[in-house]
Scaffold this motif. Structure first.
Motif, PDB file in Angstrom:
ATOM      1  N   LEU C  49      16.031  -5.794   8.687  1.00 39.84           N
ATOM      2  CA  LEU C  49      15.547  -5.606   7.323  1.00 39.84           C
ATOM      3  C   LEU C  49      14.058  -5.906   7.254  1.00 39.84           C
ATOM      4  O   LEU C  49      13.561  -6.376   6.257  1.00 39.84           O
ATOM      5  CB  LEU C  49      16.335  -6.489   6.349  1.00 39.84           C
ATOM      6  CG  LEU C  49      16.297  -6.070   4.890  1.00 39.84           C
ATOM      7  CD1 LEU C  49      16.642  -4.621   4.747  1.00 39.84           C
ATOM      8  CD2 LEU C  49      17.228  -6.904   4.088  1.00 39.84           C
ATOM      9  N   HIS C  50      13.375  -5.665   8.352  1.00 45.61           N
ATOM     10  CA  HIS C  50      11.937  -5.908   8.335  1.00 45.61           C
ATOM     11  C   HIS C  50      11.270  -4.799   7.540  1.00 45.61           C
ATOM     12  O   HIS C  50      11.249  -3.654   7.963  1.00 45.61           O
ATOM     13  CB  HIS C  50      11.387  -5.945   9.753  1.00 45.61           C
ATOM     14  CG  HIS C  50       9.896  -6.027   9.779  1.00 45.61           C
ATOM     15  ND1 HIS C  50       9.226  -7.082   9.215  1.00 45.61           N
ATOM     16  CD2 HIS C  50       8.960  -5.193  10.262  1.00 45.61           C
ATOM     17  CE1 HIS C  50       7.931  -6.882   9.369  1.00 45.61           C
ATOM     18  NE2 HIS C  50       7.745  -5.750   9.990  1.00 45.61           N
ATOM     19  N   ARG C  51      10.724  -5.169   6.376  1.00 43.56           N
ATOM     20  CA  ARG C  51      10.185  -4.147   5.502  1.00 43.56           C
ATOM     21  C   ARG C  51       8.667  -4.232   5.411  1.00 43.56           C
ATOM     22  O   ARG C  51       8.070  -3.602   4.575  1.00 43.56           O
ATOM     23  CB  ARG C  51      10.787  -4.295   4.109  1.00 43.56           C
ATOM     24  CG  ARG C  51      12.288  -4.324   4.150  1.00 43.56           C
ATOM     25  CD  ARG C  51      12.888  -4.191   2.791  1.00 43.56           C
ATOM     26  NE  ARG C  51      12.976  -5.480   2.120  1.00 43.56           N
ATOM     27  CZ  ARG C  51      13.707  -5.678   1.024  1.00 43.56           C
ATOM     28  NH1 ARG C  51      14.371  -4.677   0.497  1.00 43.56           N
ATOM     29  NH2 ARG C  51      13.773  -6.861   0.460  1.00 43.56           N
ATOM     30  N   SER C  52       8.099  -5.052   6.261  1.00 45.13           N
ATOM     31  CA  SER C  52       6.636  -5.214   6.343  1.00 45.13           C
ATOM     32  C   SER C  52       6.030  -5.572   4.990  1.00 45.13           C
ATOM     33  O   SER C  52       5.032  -5.018   4.584  1.00 45.13           O
ATOM     34  CB  SER C  52       5.963  -3.982   6.929  1.00 45.13           C
ATOM     35  OG  SER C  52       6.179  -2.864   6.125  1.00 45.13           O
ATOM     36  N   ILE C  53       6.667  -6.496   4.320  1.00 43.64           N
ATOM     37  CA  ILE C  53       6.174  -6.875   2.996  1.00 43.64           C
ATOM     38  C   ILE C  53       4.830  -7.581   3.098  1.00 43.64           C
ATOM     39  O   ILE C  53       3.927  -7.359   2.289  1.00 43.64           O
ATOM     40  CB  ILE C  53       7.220  -7.769   2.298  1.00 43.64           C
ATOM     41  CG1 ILE C  53       8.429  -6.922   1.909  1.00 43.64           C
ATOM     42  CG2 ILE C  53       6.639  -8.432   1.073  1.00 43.64           C
ATOM     43  CD1 ILE C  53       9.521  -7.680   1.257  1.00 43.64           C
ATOM     44  N   LYS C  55       2.559  -7.090   5.267  1.00 41.77           N
ATOM     45  CA  LYS C  55       1.531  -6.086   5.532  1.00 41.77           C
ATOM     46  C   LYS C  55       1.172  -5.345   4.244  1.00 41.77           C
ATOM     47  O   LYS C  55       0.010  -5.028   4.002  1.00 41.77           O
ATOM     48  CB  LYS C  55       2.066  -5.098   6.575  1.00 41.77           C
ATOM     49  CG  LYS C  55       1.027  -4.175   7.145  1.00 41.77           C
ATOM     50  CD  LYS C  55       0.096  -4.909   8.071  1.00 41.77           C
ATOM     51  CE  LYS C  55      -1.082  -4.039   8.466  1.00 41.77           C
ATOM     52  NZ  LYS C  55      -2.144  -4.876   9.041  1.00 41.77           N
ATOM     53  N   ILE C  56       2.189  -5.071   3.437  1.00 41.99           N
ATOM     54  CA  ILE C  56       1.930  -4.387   2.174  1.00 41.99           C
ATOM     55  C   ILE C  56       0.992  -5.229   1.311  1.00 41.99           C
ATOM     56  O   ILE C  56       0.134  -4.705   0.613  1.00 41.99           O
ATOM     57  CB  ILE C  56       3.253  -4.101   1.447  1.00 41.99           C
ATOM     58  CG1 ILE C  56       4.050  -3.056   2.215  1.00 41.99           C
ATOM     59  CG2 ILE C  56       3.010  -3.607   0.036  1.00 41.99           C
ATOM     60  CD1 ILE C  56       5.422  -2.832   1.676  1.00 41.99           C
ATOM     61  N   CYS C  59      -2.425  -4.324   1.546  1.00 35.18           N
ATOM     62  CA  CYS C  59      -2.793  -2.984   1.116  1.00 35.18           C
ATOM     63  C   CYS C  59      -2.949  -2.871  -0.396  1.00 35.18           C
ATOM     64  O   CYS C  59      -3.727  -2.059  -0.869  1.00 35.18           O
ATOM     65  CB  CYS C  59      -1.742  -1.973   1.572  1.00 35.18           C
ATOM     66  SG  CYS C  59      -1.437  -2.010   3.324  1.00 35.18           S
ATOM     67  N   VAL C  60      -2.152  -3.631  -1.126  1.00 38.52           N
ATOM     68  CA  VAL C  60      -2.163  -3.440  -2.572  1.00 38.52           C
ATOM     69  C   VAL C  60      -2.978  -4.541  -3.237  1.00 38.52           C
ATOM     70  O   VAL C  60      -3.283  -5.566  -2.644  1.00 38.52           O
ATOM     71  CB  VAL C  60      -0.726  -3.452  -3.136  1.00 38.52           C
ATOM     72  CG1 VAL C  60       0.055  -2.318  -2.567  1.00 38.52           C
ATOM     73  CG2 VAL C  60      -0.054  -4.774  -2.868  1.00 38.52           C
ATOM     74  N   GLU C  61      -3.312  -4.275  -4.500  1.00 36.95           N
ATOM     75  CA  GLU C  61      -4.086  -5.272  -5.229  1.00 36.95           C
ATOM     76  C   GLU C  61      -3.230  -6.485  -5.550  1.00 36.95           C
ATOM     77  O   GLU C  61      -2.014  -6.434  -5.454  1.00 36.95           O
ATOM     78  CB  GLU C  61      -4.622  -4.646  -6.515  1.00 36.95           C
ATOM     79  CG  GLU C  61      -5.700  -3.621  -6.258  1.00 36.95           C
ATOM     80  CD  GLU C  61      -6.117  -2.950  -7.537  1.00 36.95           C
ATOM     81  OE1 GLU C  61      -5.994  -3.584  -8.600  1.00 36.95           O
ATOM     82  OE2 GLU C  61      -6.552  -1.797  -7.471  1.00 36.95           O
ATOM     83  N   PRO C  63      -2.176  -8.148  -8.334  1.00 37.27           N
ATOM     84  CA  PRO C  63      -0.989  -8.128  -9.225  1.00 37.27           C
ATOM     85  C   PRO C  63       0.080  -7.160  -8.743  1.00 37.27           C
ATOM     86  O   PRO C  63       1.251  -7.331  -9.050  1.00 37.27           O
ATOM     87  CB  PRO C  63      -1.560  -7.640 -10.566  1.00 37.27           C
ATOM     88  CG  PRO C  63      -3.025  -7.661 -10.416  1.00 37.27           C
ATOM     89  CD  PRO C  63      -3.338  -7.564  -8.983  1.00 37.27           C
ATOM     90  N   MET C  64      -0.322  -6.171  -7.981  1.00 37.41           N
ATOM     91  CA  MET C  64       0.667  -5.197  -7.525  1.00 37.41           C
ATOM     92  C   MET C  64       1.584  -5.757  -6.449  1.00 37.41           C
ATOM     93  O   MET C  64       2.595  -5.149  -6.114  1.00 37.41           O
ATOM     94  CB  MET C  64      -0.042  -3.953  -6.983  1.00 37.41           C
ATOM     95  CG  MET C  64      -0.614  -3.090  -8.072  1.00 37.41           C
ATOM     96  SD  MET C  64      -1.991  -2.140  -7.503  1.00 37.41           S
ATOM     97  CE  MET C  64      -1.192  -0.950  -6.475  1.00 37.41           C
ATOM     98  N   PRO C  67       5.673  -7.469  -7.583  1.00 32.63           N
ATOM     99  CA  PRO C  67       7.006  -6.868  -7.407  1.00 32.63           C
ATOM    100  C   PRO C  67       7.537  -6.992  -5.987  1.00 32.63           C
ATOM    101  O   PRO C  67       8.747  -7.090  -5.786  1.00 32.63           O
ATOM    102  CB  PRO C  67       6.789  -5.402  -7.771  1.00 32.63           C
ATOM    103  CG  PRO C  67       5.592  -5.379  -8.601  1.00 32.63           C
ATOM    104  CD  PRO C  67       4.735  -6.504  -8.165  1.00 32.63           C
ATOM    105  N   TYR C  68       6.657  -7.011  -5.019  1.00 26.28           N
ATOM    106  CA  TYR C  68       7.148  -7.135  -3.646  1.00 26.28           C
ATOM    107  C   TYR C  68       7.677  -8.542  -3.364  1.00 26.28           C
ATOM    108  O   TYR C  68       8.591  -8.713  -2.577  1.00 26.28           O
ATOM    109  CB  TYR C  68       6.044  -6.769  -2.652  1.00 26.28           C
ATOM    110  CG  TYR C  68       5.763  -5.301  -2.639  1.00 26.28           C
ATOM    111  CD1 TYR C  68       6.576  -4.435  -1.931  1.00 26.28           C
ATOM    112  CD2 TYR C  68       4.719  -4.772  -3.350  1.00 26.28           C
ATOM    113  CE1 TYR C  68       6.350  -3.085  -1.942  1.00 26.28           C
ATOM    114  CE2 TYR C  68       4.473  -3.419  -3.369  1.00 26.28           C
ATOM    115  CZ  TYR C  68       5.294  -2.578  -2.655  1.00 26.28           C
ATOM    116  OH  TYR C  68       5.081  -1.251  -2.680  1.00 26.28           O
ATOM    117  N   ARG C  71      11.170  -8.909  -3.854  1.00 29.79           N
ATOM    118  CA  ARG C  71      12.054  -8.391  -2.816  1.00 29.79           C
ATOM    119  C   ARG C  71      12.018  -9.231  -1.546  1.00 29.79           C
ATOM    120  O   ARG C  71      12.778  -8.961  -0.627  1.00 29.79           O
ATOM    121  CB  ARG C  71      11.700  -6.940  -2.527  1.00 29.79           C
ATOM    122  CG  ARG C  71      12.264  -6.034  -3.602  1.00 29.79           C
ATOM    123  CD  ARG C  71      11.312  -4.993  -4.076  1.00 29.79           C
ATOM    124  NE  ARG C  71      11.877  -4.248  -5.186  1.00 29.79           N
ATOM    125  CZ  ARG C  71      11.478  -4.382  -6.448  1.00 29.79           C
ATOM    126  NH1 ARG C  71      10.529  -5.235  -6.749  1.00 29.79           N
ATOM    127  NH2 ARG C  71      12.024  -3.667  -7.406  1.00 29.79           N
TER     128      ARG C  71
END
Lengths: 467, 200, 395, 281
Positions: C49-53, C55-56, C59-61, C63-64, C67-68, C71
């Motif tokens: 279940l490695h979803r690379s959270i 790493k994300i 990439c995102v700002e 506040p964005m 939501p991650y 998860r």
């Protein structure tokens, strides 16, 4: 007399109009053997599944199956009956029939109760793809469910359903029942081995270890009854428990002596283990071994295993009732039934036995949805270190009681003459037979509680006690 | 199994077969045992759907741990590339007729991980044929039941005796849209039975 | 990952528990080498279940990424949101130009929802453990009680599982009108239900004997292996970030920390599976108390209801567009133990590094150590008692 | 030792009996229907869904009339589920000529709703994907192969019409048309809310119209300039022949409404909690 019991003989004689030939005998045997199974065991086992799901739902405070009613089978019936009409006409007639008020409310109720659920499950299983896994041993894999079913059904031969309805009358009925149900062990082992899956293998091994271990307490419990009654014939054992008068309840084995009551409890617990029910369902433990010995089974074969399990539950219930709870006899006097004509008496006796069996059945379900599962070593320990010693102590106690009682019951059990009448105790003797062991037991329990009975205060807090 | 080329009469034109088929379909519809297969967040909602509040047992759905006894695989949660092959294996271990519901954004399209993640499969439909997609992240249990009701419509039209019907079905369309209009990819080219591994 | 080969005599059997297995709480694979029913070695295999959270997060700002974090640990998403948001706030506040503070009402609501979510998370934990041990009914009762929390959260923020409610600088919405009454009512009703739940499972002898003295972790071992949260406290180590390094308003609440004390009596030992289980139940009681205390402390609402408290529409929204450089590590007490966020900012809109430290990760690390020589049936009980959530391991 | 044994047995019996009493009480309560609020089963398909609270995040819709295509939602969306395109209308306001929300990607986090300056984005209270209630603009087929396949209302009608006939009865052309549009991998409950052009041709048309409009405007402006210059140069009294530049440009602008022809304005009636009991046909 051909040794097939009163019912077979009577039916065969009636069929042949005199001395029965082998054809009449065969027909009679089939009729008498198959009819009770078909009428009593099979429907209850099938309905047992829906009952189980409904009870589970009620315990878990939900609704349970309530979408499949009887409308599906009914529609199918209409289609078959009205095969000569076009489909649209069939549909119209069916709709009109369903809109009749009583039918409609009946269908709604059946839907609410989920009565069609086991039909739906059954025909779905019929339609499933038939898979024998690559690594499986085909013959063994295919044979196992049928053997399990046979092992569950065969012991019903010796269970007396009524005064005149025993399929196979034999002097060693109790032994026969225990021995024949041993087929299930083989079947489960075959299922586990033949599937070619590790989970199945583990499940099969667990099943064998558990079943073989629990044959011992079951055998000892039956042995205690045999010791008390002096016969292995189940019909005779039922006869032994006859007590004239309205309080025929007092004649049942389970109230004869605390040791027999203990044996009944042991028999029930070991019976739970015999039919792989929770808390002894390690063989198909869903959360540990994916589904145990029937991991690789799908469709109808799996359905057969489920059917075997429910049938075995019924068997345990029937044996428990027969051995300890007066069999087919009513608890409120027996004379009023015995006096009835045969065609009335047989179903009444059957119904009384059925009520007792279903009660045991329900308690088993209740237990299943309450208790967690034992671990393998705990199951073994329970059998060898708890149940077997309890059986031995009880048998010893029974023997002492028998010795102390000395005298014998002068009367004759109704229906059949017992090979040895049960001990005739004075009411004081009965009282003593209860009071002495119970007093000793209570003393021991109080002492044990005093020594080991502390509960952690945090646990008391959790269960609402003082903190 | 694709049986498009099979000669013979259409099954639904034969009266008795059609009656049997209808009965079988009724049974399948009301007895969808689902595989206890929860990977991520949606798995919790799947549990809630089995719980007392929503109780999918009402619809005749009970969870089965082994794929052999399951009719329905609810892909609940993110499927990574490492997991995708296992999902396929599980699907192959299920016995026909089998159904797949893709629950939640992750299984539908990769969802939150579709854009940035290097390890998440963008849509489980690349590995197994999906019958119903349920949007949501995670979908409410009611949305799951909604999807299951749509699936039941589809199951109802499934013909056991006749041809396999794997046509797409639009939930909001007219009565029976796209019946038999679809090329069926050969998902069963590999032998359906994965062999004795259980669900390992 | 290496798995020891079977012994040449073939007496050992390699079992793949997972990635799909009813008891692995997701997609964890455990390669069990067993000698009959006894586990010889046990090797967890992660990454399904490695979803690379993390790493994300690069990439995102700012506040964005909230939501991650939902998860990362979906069973206690509020706590996960909170951990990230506190870390981000601390990093923003490291710039002296940024002088915002989280409003007090926002702090109270954060603690309130965190504790409510702790209740629902622990309900899954204890229920799933009961289910692993074979009792299905308690699990469903846990699930049913969870619906009470879900209802409250649904009214609060519109989602049942992944909330995205706690924002950088505050919370997304104020409490709804009837919230306080409903929470009180829920807590009262829930407290009664828990007593019945405990009568059903916790004090059950079969359940107790299944868990007693299974996978015992001593206090020294627990610290050495880096266990956190209830797993650590189950081993008798008295450590709770809410009390020892308080964040938010926890300092005012006087958190009482339950620790494992060999609850199973003479059959158990400190740090066994039963202790971890009971510690979770006691934490539920503590959370109920904390919720009530927070409701007492809650300052009155602002003039306009339904407004976000702090956060999104305040100037924080602008500040995250020009964040300061620097790095920060913040740790909070989530239901599964310490949840820490390590953020490195290079001054751009997206973070330079995001790393999270989660409780399940270390708990999975100790599996191969404690699972040697236990029964196969105990493996599932041990997994349940450590209460792992797979995305916390894999992220 | 014997005492310990006895204690264990007694305790086991006691705890099991207490557990069974608990479950028995559950059973009785349930049969009497007093299970409490936590356990009342909601029979969803028969009863309408009970969605609590007014902050519900069912699914995301855009009120196109209020949208100014500021891309605030697009910027803040972690998953890129928006596809939008805007143009200026006659009042020189930005309007969305295309606004797609890919509901299969959307994670319903609500960041975009919070970011939206005009409150045009909102979350519905319903969670059911029922395109019938959303007007014809709900594009409800998509899977990983069909990310950009979009259908307009007439196309949907044709699909349904063709679907009503047996496949054998279709012409080869119809069959090919169908096969090109139906993904063979399954059906779809997910959808994309969208408005705007539905085919590349329409987009090209709209682009061309816009270009033409621009050119006309430029030309008009140039002509006006030239006229003015000429007028200034000539200083002759010819006011009537000078078309006002503004008057020339404004009527031309609204000629390209953002929506495709034949499709009613999107999603206005959509977000209401309209779909109650019947989830699916």
């Amino acid at each position: 007399m051909n040794g097939f019991g009163y019912a077979v003989d009577a039916l065969a004689a009636w069929l042949a109009g005199g001395e029965p030939g082998w054809i009449a005998l065969t027909i009679a045997v089939l009729a008498v053997w198959v009819v009770p199974i078909l009428l009593l065991v099979f429907p209850i086992a099938a309905l047992g599944q829906i009952l189980e799901r409904k009870i589970a739902a009620a315990i878990q405070r939900r609704v349970g199956p309530s979408s499949a009613g009887l409308d599906g089978p009914l529609r199918f019936g209409f289609r078959v009956l009205l095969f000569f009409l076009p489909r649209a006409r069939q549909d119209r007639i069916f709709a009109a029939f369903c809109n009749l008020r009583p039918v409609r409310s009946l269908l709604l109720v059946s839907r609410r109760l989920g009565l069609g659920q086991f039909v739906a499950d059954g025909i779905k299983m019929l339609g499933k793809e038939d898979i024998v896994p690559t690594g499986a041993d085909g013959i063994v894999f295919r044979l196992a469910p049928y053997l399990a079913l046979a092992g569950a059904f065969l012991p019903f031969c010796v269970v007396p359903f009524g005064q005149h309805l025993v399929m196979l009358e034999t002097e060693v009925a109790a032994l026969f029942a225990i021995a024949v149900s041993g087929i299930v062990v083989v079947a489960l082992k075959m299922a586990g081995w033949g599937s070619g899956s590790k989970w199945s293998l583990l499940g099969g091994m667990r099943a064998v270890a558990q079943l073989v271990s629990y044959e011992v307490p079951i055998g000892l419990a039956v042995g205690g009854v045999v010791l008390w009654c002096g016969t292995m014939d189940l019909h005779a054992i039922v006869g032994q428990q006859y007590e004239p008068g309205v309080f025929s309840l007092l004649g049942w084995n389970v109230v004869q002596s605390p040791f027999l009551a203990t044996l009944a409890a042991v028999f029930f617990i070991a019976g739970l283990a015999e039919c792989q029910r929770s808390p002894f369902d390690m063989a198909e433990a869903e959360s540990e071994l994916v589904s145990g010995f029937n991991t690789e089974y799908s469709g109808l074969r799996w359905g057969l295993f489920a059917m075997a399990e429910y049938t075995e539950m019924l068997l345990i219930g029937a044996l428990l009732a027969t051995l300890f709870f007066g069999g087919y006899q009513s608890p409120i006097g027996e004379e009023w039934i015995v006096g009835l004509p045969v065609w009335l008496e047989v179903p009444i006796h059957g119904a009384i036995l059925g009520v007792k069996v279903v009660t045991v059945f329900l308690v088993m379900m209740w237990i299943r949805w309450t208790l967690p599962r034992f671990r393998v070593d705990q199951v073994m320990r329970l059998s060898w270190l708890v149940l077997v010693p309890m059986c031995l102590v009880s048998m010893f106690g029974l023997a002492v009681t028998l010795l102390a009682a000395g005298g014998t019951h002068a009367g004759e059990a109704f229906g059949r003459v017992a090979s040895r009448p049960r001990p005739d105790l004075h009411w004081l003797g009965h009282l003593a037979a209860w009071a002495v062991p119970v007093a000793i037991g209570a003393c021991l329990v109080v002492m044990a509680k005093k020594k080991h009975g502390q509960v952690h205060p945090a646990l008391q807090r959790l269960t609402g006690g003082r903190s | 199994m694709t049986t498009d080329e099979r000669p013979g009469n259409r099954a639904d034109e034969q009266v008795h077969m059609a009656a049997v088929d209808e009965f079988l379909a009724w049974g399948k519809e009301h007895s969808l045992f689902y595989l206890l297969f929860a990977t991520a967040c949606c798995g919790i909602e799947l549990m809630q759907a089995g719980g007392p509040r929503y109780d999918v047992d009402r619809l005749g759905m009970i969870p089965r741990a082994t794929p052999r006894q399951a009719d329905l695989m609810i892909v609940a949660g993110t499927i990574t590339h490492k997991m995708a092959g296992r999902v396929r294996t599980l699907w192959e271990q299920m016995t026909e007729p089998r159904w797949v519901v893709s629950m939640g954004s992750c299984a539908n399209s990769g969802g939150p991980f579709s854009k940035w993640s290097y390890s998440v499969l963008n849509g489980i439909d690349k590995y197994v044929p999906v019958d119903i997609y349920i949007p949501g992240c995670p979908p409410r249990p009611e949305a799951l039941i909604d999807g299951v009701m749509a699936l039941r419509e589809r199951v109802k039209r499934y013909r056991t005796v006749g041809e396999r019907d794997r046509t797409p079905y639009i939930v909001a369309g007219p009565e029976a849209p796209f019946g038999g209009h679809c090329k069926v990819p050969d998902f069963t080219a590999k032998k359906p039975d994965g062999g004795g591994g259980g669900s390992a | 990952m290496t798995i020891e080969a079977s012994t040449p005599s073939g007496e050992r059997m390699t079992l793949n528990m997972g990635p799909h297995h009813p008891a692995t709480h997701g997609v964890l694979r455990i390669v069990v080498e067993s000698d009959g029913e006894v586990v010889a070695t046990c090797t967890p295999d992660h990454g399904y279940l490695h979803r690379s959270i993390e790493k994300i997060g690069e990439c995102v700002e700012w506040p964005m990424f909230v939501p991650y974090t939902d998860r990362v640990d979906y069973v206690c998403a509020m706590n996960a949101n909170l951990a990230y948001c506190i870390a981000a706030e601390k990093l923003l506040q490291s710039d002296p130009a940024n002088t915002f503070v989280v409003p007090r009402r926002g702090e109270c609501i954060r603690v309130l929802v965190a504790e409510l979510n702790r209740i629902s998370s622990h309900l899954v934990a204890v229920g799933a453990m009961a289910m692993d041990v074979g009792a299905y009914t308690p699990f469903l009762h846990g699930i049913a009680q969870r619906e009470g929390v879900n209802d409250i959260f649904e009214k609060l923020c519109g989602q049942r599982l992944t909330y995205n409610y706690v924002t950088i600088g505050g919370v997304a919405y104020d409490l709804y009108d009837t919230a306080i009454d409903e929470i009180r009512r829920f807590l009262d009703q829930f407290e009664r239900e828990m007593v019945r739940f405990n009568k059903l499972v916790t004090t059950n002898t079969i359940f107790r004997d299944r868990c007693a003295s299974v996978a015992t972790v001593s206090a020294a071992e627990a610290i050495a292996w880096g266990l956190v949260g209830p797993n650590l406290r189950g081993s008798g180590v008295d450590f709770d970030l809410r009390r020892d390094e308080p964040y938010g308003i926890y300092g005012e609440l006087g958190v009482q920390v339950p620790v494992g004390q060999a609850f199973a009596g003479r059959k158990g030992s400190v740090g066994d599976a039963y202790d971890r289980y009971v510690v979770r139940l006691l934490e539920i009681l503590e959370s109920i108390r904390l919720c009530r205390a927070v409701l007492e402390l809650l300052p009155p609402a602002a003039a306009k209801a339904n407004d976000p408290i702090g956060g999104w529409q305040a100037d924080v929204g602008k500040q995250v567009k020009r964040p300061p450089k620097g790095e920060v590590h913040v740790r909070t007490e989530a239901p599964r133990g310490e949840m820490g966020y390590f953020l490195v900012s290079d001054g751009t809109k997206a973070l330079f590094r995001v790393r999270c430290r989660t409780g399940s990760f270390t708990a999975a690390g100790i599996f191969h150590h404690v699972m040697r020589g236990i029964f196969l049936a105990d493996v599932v009980a041990v997994i349940g008692s450590f209460d792992i959530v797979v995305p916390e391991i894999d992220r | 030792m014997i005492l310990a044994w006895i204690h264990d047995v007694v305790e086991a019996v006691q705890s099991c009996v207490s557990g069974m009493r608990t479950t028995g009480r559950f059973l009785v309560e349930n049969l009497r229907g007093e299970g409490g609020a936590m356990s009342a089963t909601r029979e969803y398909p028969e009863q309408p869904a009970e969605v609590v609270g007014d902050r519900q995040r069912g699914h995301l819709v855009n009120d196109a009339d209020r949208c100014i295509v500021c891309h605030a939602c697009d910027t803040v969306c972690p998953v890129d589920c928006f596809k939008m395109d805007g143009e200026r209308d006659g009042d020189n306001k930005m309007r969305a000529s295309r606004f797609d929300i890919d509901l299969s990607k959307c994670i319903y986090c609500g960041l975009c709703v919070r970011a939206c300056p005009t409150d045009s984005l909102s979350m519905t209270r319903t969670f059911e994907m029922d395109p019938q209630h959303e007007g014809k603009r709900f594009l409800f087929r998509r899977n990983s192969k069909q990310v950009d396949v979009r259908f307009d209302a007439p196309e949907m009608e044709r699909l349904h019409a063709l679907a009503a006939q047996p496949r054998e009865a279709l012409s080869a052309e119809d069959r090919a048309w169908l096969d090109a549009r139906i993904d063979d991998r399954g059906q779809h409950l997910i959808g994309i809310y969208g408005l705007g052009f539905f085919t590349p041709e329409q987009k090209a048309e709209a682009d061309a119209a816009r270009e033409a409009k621009k050119k006309a405007k430029d030309a008009a402006a140039a002509a006006a300039k030239a006229k003015a210059a000429a007028a200034a140069a000539a200083a002759a009294p010819k006011p009537a022949s000078v078309p006002a530049p503004a008057a020339g440009a404004t009527p031309a602008a609204p000629a390209a409404p953002p929506a495709a022809p034949g499709a009613p304005p999107a999603t206005k009636s959509g977000p209401d909690a309209a779909s109650g009991g019947s989830p699916t046909p």
